[in-house]
Write a protein that holds these residues in place. Structure first.
Motif, PDB file in Angstrom:
ATOM      1  N   SER A  90       0.822  -1.213   0.000  1.00 51.62           N
ATOM      2  CA  SER A  90       0.000   0.000   0.000  1.00 51.62           C
ATOM      3  C   SER A  90       0.855   1.261   0.000  1.00 51.62           C
ATOM      4  N   VAL A  91       2.135   1.115   0.377  1.00 52.52           N
ATOM      5  CA  VAL A  91       3.026   2.278   0.411  1.00 52.52           C
ATOM      6  C   VAL A  91       3.312   2.771  -1.001  1.00 52.52           C
ATOM      7  N   ASP A  92       3.259   1.867  -1.981  1.00 59.15           N
ATOM      8  CA  ASP A  92       3.628   2.245  -3.347  1.00 59.15           C
ATOM      9  C   ASP A  92       2.758   3.369  -3.890  1.00 59.15           C
ATOM     10  N   ARG A  93       1.464   3.355  -3.564  1.00 57.25           N
ATOM     11  CA  ARG A  93       0.581   4.401  -4.094  1.00 57.25           C
ATOM     12  C   ARG A  93       0.997   5.777  -3.587  1.00 57.25           C
ATOM     13  N   ARG A  94       1.348   5.864  -2.303  1.00 56.16           N
ATOM     14  CA  ARG A  94       1.808   7.140  -1.755  1.00 56.16           C
ATOM     15  C   ARG A  94       3.126   7.564  -2.388  1.00 56.16           C
ATOM     16  N   LEU A  95       4.035   6.618  -2.594  1.00 61.64           N
ATOM     17  CA  LEU A  95       5.326   6.951  -3.202  1.00 61.64           C
ATOM     18  C   LEU A  95       5.151   7.401  -4.644  1.00 61.64           C
ATOM     19  N   ASP A  96       4.202   6.797  -5.364  1.00 58.07           N
ATOM     20  CA  ASP A  96       3.968   7.195  -6.760  1.00 58.07           C
ATOM     21  C   ASP A  96       3.500   8.633  -6.848  1.00 58.07           C
ATOM     22  N   THR A  97       2.668   9.070  -5.889  1.00 62.50           N
ATOM     23  CA  THR A  97       2.210  10.469  -5.927  1.00 62.50           C
ATOM     24  C   THR A  97       3.367  11.440  -5.722  1.00 62.50           C
ATOM     25  N   LEU A  98       4.421  10.984  -5.021  1.00 62.26           N
ATOM     26  CA  LEU A  98       5.614  11.817  -4.814  1.00 62.26           C
ATOM     27  C   LEU A  98       6.655  11.597  -5.910  1.00 62.26           C
ATOM     28  N   GLN A  99       6.336  10.760  -6.893  1.00 59.95           N
ATOM     29  CA  GLN A  99       7.249  10.423  -7.995  1.00 59.95           C
ATOM     30  C   GLN A  99       8.522   9.759  -7.479  1.00 59.95           C
ATOM     31  N   LEU A 100       8.406   9.010  -6.381  1.00 57.10           N
ATOM     32  CA  LEU A 100       9.525   8.227  -5.864  1.00 57.10           C
ATOM     33  C   LEU A 100       9.473   6.848  -6.507  1.00 57.10           C
ATOM     34  N   ALA A 101       9.933   6.782  -7.758  1.00 56.41           N
ATOM     35  CA  ALA A 101       9.881   5.561  -8.552  1.00 56.41           C
ATOM     36  C   ALA A 101      11.081   5.535  -9.473  1.00 56.41           C
ATOM     37  N   PRO A 102      11.510   4.348  -9.922  1.00 58.09           N
ATOM     38  CA  PRO A 102      12.663   4.268 -10.825  1.00 58.09           C
ATOM     39  C   PRO A 102      12.499   5.174 -12.035  1.00 58.09           C
ATOM     40  N   GLY A 103      13.581   5.855 -12.377  1.00 56.96           N
ATOM     41  CA  GLY A 103      13.585   6.771 -13.511  1.00 56.96           C
ATOM     42  C   GLY A 103      13.533   8.227 -13.117  1.00 56.96           C
ATOM     43  N   PHE A 104      13.102   8.541 -11.869  1.00 55.99           N
ATOM     44  CA  PHE A 104      13.018   9.924 -11.411  1.00 55.99           C
ATOM     45  C   PHE A 104      14.307  10.319 -10.676  1.00 55.99           C
ATOM     46  N   CYS A 105      14.595  11.602 -10.683  1.00 59.47           N
ATOM     47  CA  CYS A 105      15.797  12.136 -10.043  1.00 59.47           C
ATOM     48  C   CYS A 105      15.400  12.850  -8.755  1.00 59.47           C
ATOM     49  N   VAL A 106      16.069  12.490  -7.634  1.00 63.00           N
ATOM     50  CA  VAL A 106      15.784  13.115  -6.342  1.00 63.00           C
ATOM     51  C   VAL A 106      17.029  13.801  -5.798  1.00 63.00           C
ATOM     52  N   ALA A 107      17.877  14.310  -6.702  1.00 64.76           N
ATOM     53  CA  ALA A 107      19.052  15.051  -6.259  1.00 64.76           C
ATOM     54  C   ALA A 107      18.617  16.291  -5.475  1.00 64.76           C
ATOM     55  N   GLU A 108      19.532  16.812  -4.647  1.00 64.05           N
ATOM     56  CA  GLU A 108      19.188  17.942  -3.799  1.00 64.05           C
ATOM     57  C   GLU A 108      18.765  19.151  -4.629  1.00 64.05           C
ATOM     58  N   GLN A 109      19.397  19.344  -5.792  1.00 63.30           N
ATOM     59  CA  GLN A 109      19.040  20.490  -6.616  1.00 63.30           C
ATOM     60  C   GLN A 109      17.701  20.322  -7.312  1.00 63.30           C
ATOM     61  N   ALA A 110      17.143  19.095  -7.288  1.00 65.91           N
ATOM     62  CA  ALA A 110      15.850  18.846  -7.937  1.00 65.91           C
ATOM     63  C   ALA A 110      14.687  18.974  -6.969  1.00 65.91           C
ATOM     64  N   ILE A 111      14.838  18.470  -5.735  1.00 64.80           N
ATOM     65  CA  ILE A 111      13.705  18.445  -4.802  1.00 64.80           C
ATOM     66  C   ILE A 111      14.053  19.041  -3.449  1.00 64.80           C
ATOM     67  N   GLY A 112      15.336  19.350  -3.213  1.00 63.48           N
ATOM     68  CA  GLY A 112      15.719  19.930  -1.934  1.00 63.48           C
ATOM     69  C   GLY A 112      16.254  18.888  -0.973  1.00 63.48           C
ATOM     70  N   THR A 113      16.348  19.261   0.292  1.00 62.20           N
ATOM     71  CA  THR A 113      16.916  18.398   1.325  1.00 62.20           C
ATOM     72  C   THR A 113      16.164  17.070   1.391  1.00 62.20           C
ATOM     73  N   ASN A 114      16.914  15.961   1.261  1.00 62.47           N
ATOM     74  CA  ASN A 114      16.337  14.629   1.410  1.00 62.47           C
ATOM     75  C   ASN A 114      17.469  13.652   1.646  1.00 62.47           C
ATOM     76  N   GLY A 115      17.134  12.448   2.106  1.00 67.02           N
ATOM     77  CA  GLY A 115      18.163  11.494   2.488  1.00 67.02           C
ATOM     78  C   GLY A 115      19.099  11.134   1.365  1.00 67.02           C
ATOM     79  N   ILE A 116      18.586  11.028   0.139  1.00 64.09           N
ATOM     80  CA  ILE A 116      19.422  10.621  -0.995  1.00 64.09           C
ATOM     81  C   ILE A 116      20.248  11.793  -1.508  1.00 64.09           C
ATOM     82  N   GLY A 117      19.559  12.885  -1.876  1.00 63.39           N
ATOM     83  CA  GLY A 117      20.276  14.018  -2.453  1.00 63.39           C
ATOM     84  C   GLY A 117      21.288  14.617  -1.502  1.00 63.39           C
TER      85      GLY A 117
END
Length: 915
Positions: A104-131
């Motif tokens: 059920s977590v996948d639906r919430r992650l999809d709304t945030l575009q947290l899926a393979p192929g998306f970029c979550v670098a700090e310059q793209a989305i701001g402070t986060n664990g990965i970027g």
């Protein structure tokens, strides 16, 4: 901040966005630093999630992803039933893998575009664990409002960088993300650290034991050097180089190890800086020998990095490959500088490095071939692209030979004859090889013939020792060998089980002959190109068939008639055939119909629909319907075609039938006896009228809706045209081509091109040919008609009362008129025809009754009356007193018919003049 407080963090975040001061007493130093970086980068905290996306990365399976999958699988099992997800990214923050402990977590992650192929670098989305972990190259635990973006404030992330075992550079991140926000378990960080170590261990196990021994020996030597002298800065490469620059240095390092060269090499980077590569020999305690390459971004003295006296090139080892655009530094003094960064770039054995370099170069060549070959659906162009992409990286000369049938787009036939050289690439005019366009017939003993017979590639590493090749044409082969050509690979072009031709690769400047490994690369290149050539051939075939179908539906020649002198043009679009058509249709009473139409779309469907509309126009014209009525009937037909498509659903092969969006049409009827023209259009561009003095105007017609909309009326306009005027009908492709997409500009240019007096229709078409492209974006239909006027002496007309007594008098008048025209041979038939038609008009019709004779290519007899009732031809029985008159008229006439007028009808007949 001692205790984590969501409310305090939110207030601090708001103060930061408002430009007010924020202290470390309320925000952790790494978080505050990240917030400020995001603010300087222009990242918006309240932006809706719209992250960069790459479809290729979403489907890519990198070496990192392959090594990490078993670890991620195990981690997913541990997190089963927990609202925590695991992510794997590359070194730029692009998501490669996602695993969820609860689906059920996948639906919430999809709304945030947290899926393979998306970029979550700090310059793209701001402070986060990965970027943030990638930016700081340290583990990062970020939860709740510590995220810079509002949309992520409900998450908690623990990101840990993954280091490449040999070079130590960051190559990705493992991240655990919880949907619990501030209530996330801090144990997430420990799990991420354990997973990262497991992945790094798997990556290390992927290297050879010899490479690990060399690495350990090099690191031990560095520790000893550091203990006895000044230390170097170990700033990671990711902080100093772009991915492109790092790739350049890795390529150079691999080439240096392969070439066994030691010493210092300066390599220019893309931003104008210069990096130094220091190559040193390394030997492990077990006796494994190799080389290690360090990279330095120097701003200090390069002499400090110069290797010892072993900086020599071993025997039989050439210089670095030409791809290395670098400058070797000898012992010359340089300006004092300091190092801004120094790190281990590569370590390995020369043989292994050479193989790795060649493998990488081959992959790049295959990648470039995939991007460069088959950019168009043109057979010859695709052959040229294949020849160009392999020269000079793989071969010095390349040729592509195809049979004539393939070049024409036909089905391939057994290759038992000469081939046509479709493409050749290489310097010096081809080194005496057969030129492009030449017909080439290979002798049975040649490698090319053997390749075609067997369907397999053939390698001739030393052409001078290949007698089967030499006998092809001894004088030419001697010149080829004298030009330095020494090695050959011949590969048949095979696609879908059919042989389409042959590709030859020759080496001259490359000193190494082709090897078995080159044979597989050549086969892979040609195999991919063969599919592209076959696709181009099939497209050419379909295009040729569609064009032939369309041309078969267009008039092959204009019918004989005296009303206008006409000329026409049709230019197919470069993207395929369309639905444009034109027609000249002779009508009764010396009139002529001029038609131009356009079916929206391209391809076979549009051409077939055009054929149906053109047939319908012919049938409706034969009924002598009014212009507006013909357009109404066509509109209804197009609507029925769309309705039939909707009711039919998918085609028999499961494919959806292409939708008929609509069509446009311009229909005009010109009468040379009155010099009047009746015109109507359905969403079509207006015609141009060129008067005899050269002035041009576009006829003002009611536009009318395009065909197929239904429910809307059409209007017609009646104008008088001076004799000798040009009526120019065209489709919208002409305006688009002349105006480069701007209709107003196209109409203006057309007006100027037509504004000249004294041109014939053919000369007008030639003038427009000169300003039109050879392959327009949309197909073009053009019809030019110069009007004629029938001589008044060739027309005789009588108005009659509804009195049977006038029948005898009109017979006498008609006989006298025929005598004046010298047509005494037609007196009997014409008298009988006029007598029967006038009698019917008096008996069954009504006034006004008019008789008209017209002398044209044939003798036309017309009798009009005020009734709309039309007589019908029938076979009279022996007991009937009437019903034989119209039958006799039909037997005495070549053609006959009825047309309706606003005040009644006209019965007409045509008789040939040679009776």
């Amino acid at each position: 901040m001692a205790d984590w407080d969501e409310t305090v963090l939110s207030e601090a975040h708001s103060r930061l966005l408002a430009g007010e001061p924020v202290g470390l007493e309320v925000v952790r130093a790494p978080i505050l630093a990240s917030w400020r970086r995001c603010q300087s980068l222009g990242v918006l905290a309240d932006r809706t999630t719209d992250l960069p996306y790459s479809a290729e990365l979403a489907q890519e399976s990198s070496s990192l992803a392959r090594a990490a999958r078993p670890v991620l699988d195990s981690l997913q099992t541990q997190l089963s039933g927990v609202r925590v997800s695991v992510f794997l990214t590359d070194e730029r923050g692009w998501l490669l893998e996602r695993r969820s402990g609860e689906t059920s977590v996948d639906r919430r992650l999809d709304t945030l575009q947290l899926a393979p192929g998306f970029c979550v670098a700090e310059q793209a989305i701001g402070t986060n664990g990965i970027g943030t972990a990638l930016t700081t190259r340290r583990p990062a635990f970020i939860r709740g409002r510590e995220h810079f973006a509002d949309s992520w404030s409900g998450l908690a992330c623990a990101g840990v960088p993954i280091h490449e075992p040999l070079s130590g550079r960051v190559i990705g991140v493992v991240d655990l993300t919880s949907l619990q926000g501030g209530q996330a378990d801090p144990a997430m960080m420990a799990m991420a650290l354990n997973a990262t170590r497991a992945i790094e261990q798997r990556l290390l196990e992927g290297t050879t034991s010899r490479e690990r021994a060399l690495l350990e020996a090099f690191q031990a030597a560095r520790r000893r050097m550091a203990a006895g002298g000044p230390s170097t800065m170990d700033t990671p490469a990711d902080a100093l180089l772009t991915p492109r620059d790092r790739h350049i240095l890795e390529e150079c390092a691999t080439a240096l190890i392969s070439s066994r060269q030691t010493g210092l090499l300066e390599v220019p980077l893309t931003d104008g800086r210069t990096a130094a590569l220091l190559t040193q020999p390394v030997e492990s305690p077990s006796g494994v020998t190799g080389f290690a390459v360090e990279a330095v971004l120097p701003s200090g003295d390069l002499r400090r990095l110069t290797a010892p006296a072993s900086d020599t090139t071993p025997p039989n080892c050439g210089p670095p490959p030409p791809a290395l655009t670098a400058t070797r530094t000898t012992g010359a003094p340089a300006e004092p500088r300091t190092d801004t960064g120094r790190w281990l770039l590569a370590v390995g054995e020369p043989g292994i490095g050479r193989l790795a370099l060649r493998a990488r170069q081959r992959l790049e060549l295959l990648c470039d071939a995939g991007a460069c070959v088959g950019t168009t659906l043109d057979v010859a162009r695709t052959a040229e692209e294949l020849a160009r992409v392999v020269v000079p990286r793989f071969a010095d000369f390349a040729t592509v030979d195809l049979p004539e049938a393939v070049l024409r787009g036909e089905e391939p036939t057994p290759l038992d004859g000469a081939l046509r050289r479709a493409a050749i690439a290489g310097p010096d005019g081809g080194a005496h090889l057969y030129p492009a366009g030449a017909r080439v017939a290979f002798a049975p003993s040649t490698p090319q013939a053997r390749a075609l017979d067997s369907g397999e590639p053939v390698l001739e590493p030393v052409l001078a020792r290949a007698p089967g090749w030499i006998v092809q044409e001894p004088a030419r082969t001697e010149r080829i060998l004298a030009a330095g050509v020494h090695s050959l690979i011949a590969v048949p072009l095979v696609a879908r089980g059919a042989t389409l031709g042959l590709v030859n690769f020759y080496r001259a400047e490359h000193q190494e002959p082709f090897e078995e490994d080159d044979l597989s690369l050549a086969a892979e290149l040609v195999g991919r190109a063969a599919v592209c050539i076959d696709n181009a051939r099939r497209f050419t075939h379909e295009h040729t068939v569609a064009l032939a179908l369309q041309r078969s539906m267009l008039p092959r020649g204009l019918p004989a008639q005296q009303a206008v002198e006409a000329a026409h043009r049709y230019l197919p679009a470069r993207s395929g055939v369309g639905g444009d058509w034109f027609d000249v249709i002779p009508l009764s009473g010396t009139r002529v119909a001029l038609v131009v139409g356009d079916v929206v779309g391209h391809g076979l469907h549009a051409a077939a629909t055009m054929g149906r509309l053109r047939t319908a126009v012919h049938n409706l014209s034969a009924l002598d319907l009014a212009v507006d009525e013909i357009l109404t009937q066509l509109d209804d037909l197009v609507g029925r075609l769309d309705l039939d498509r909707d009711e039919a659903g998918p085609g028999t092969d499961g494919e959806e039938i292409e939708e008929i969006i609509g069509a446009t049409c311009l229909y005009a009827v010109y009468d040379p006896t009155t010099r009047r023209c009746t015109l109507g259009r359905a969403g079509h561009p207006p015609p141009a009228l060129v008067r005899p003095d050269g002035t041009v105007r576009f006829v003002d017609l009611s536009a009318g809706p395009p065909l197929g909309l239904g429910g809307l009326p059409f209007e017609s306009t009646d104008i008088e045209i001076p004799e000798g005027s040009l009526l120019v009908l065209y489709t919208d492709g002409l305006i688009e081509a002349m105006g480069d997409g701007d209709p107003e500009s196209g109409l203006d240019r057309l007006r100027r091109a037509l504004a000249q007096r004294g041109r014939t229709p053919e000369q007008t078409c030639q003038a427009l040919d000169a300003v039109l492209p050879c392959l327009p974006a949309d197909d073009i239909a053009l019809l030019v008609a110069r009007t004629r006027a029938l001589d008044a002496s060739h027309i005789a007309s009588w108005d009659l009362p509804a009195d049977p007594a006038v029948v005898a008098r009109i017979r006498s008048d008609v006989t006298a008129q025929l005598a004046d025209w010298g047509l005494q041979g037609l007196e009997f038939a014409t008298e009988l025809t006029v007598s029967e038609l006038v009698t019917n008009a008096i008996r069954y019709g009504g006034e006004p009754i008019t008789v008209r004779l017209i002398l044209d290519r044939c003798l036309i007899c017309e009798v009009s009356d005020g009734s709309s009732t039309s007589p019908h031809l029938r076979r009279a029985r022996t007991t009937d007193e009437g019903g034989r008159g119209l039958f006799l008229v039909a037997q005495l006439s070549q053609r006959w018919g009825t047309r309706y007028t606003p005040t009644g009808k006209v019965l007409w007949t045509e008789q040939p003049l040679n009776r």
